[in-house]
Design an enzyme around this catalytic site. Sequence first.
Site, mmCIF file in Angstrom:
data_model
loop_
_atom_site.group_PDB
_atom_site.id
_atom_site.type_symbol
_atom_site.label_atom_id
_atom_site.label_comp_id
_atom_site.label_asym_id
_atom_site.label_seq_id
_atom_site.Cartn_x
_atom_site.Cartn_y
_atom_site.Cartn_z
ATOM 1 C CB CYS A 171 -2.236 9.712 45.106
ATOM 2 S SG CYS A 171 -2.132 9.415 43.328
ATOM 3 C CB THR A 172 -6.706 12.688 42.686
ATOM 4 O OG1 THR A 172 -7.683 12.393 43.690
ATOM 5 C CG2 THR A 172 -6.701 11.583 41.643
#
Length: 178
Positions: free
Chosen positions: A76-77
Amino acid sequence: MRAVDCFCASGGLTCGLKAAGVDVAMGIDVDRAALKLYRARHAHPAIELDLSDVSSAVQAIREVGPIDLLAGSPPCTDFSSAGHREERTRVAGLTVDFARIAVSLRVPCVLLENVPELLRSQAWAEARDVLVGGGYSLIVLRVNAAACEVAQIRRRVFVIAMLNCNTRRHFVVLRKRR
């Protein structure tokens, strides 16, 4: 129900699936250190594999036998409000690769978990198109973990994709009465 956990890391999603009675057949991740912990916690196979290599992922999953569920929490970065929200093809593209793996396998059910910001990304738009184009119907749920008795505010999105499913025939939508 038999599943494979993609992007399994140390096994959080696997623990939830197992608690729900799902037989997790395999975990897959590229992070060697996370896999070491995963293997210490779970008896089933866990393989080190870069899921951007769609054909190798499909082959590895087929080798464990038929599955009913492909589950995954792509990194999800690139989407998280805690980060820079810079969609890098390599990282954000893993969401699209996950969709391609599902479509290639024709797995009956897909579960994707991520941060809510995912839904505003180009990667999600492309992954959604891959899934829908592959015959999947999608249900998108926004959940705050605090509502599930977790001691933190942790907003998440869960996408459930069902192959060849007419959602009007298989799901009842409950609406709040006015």
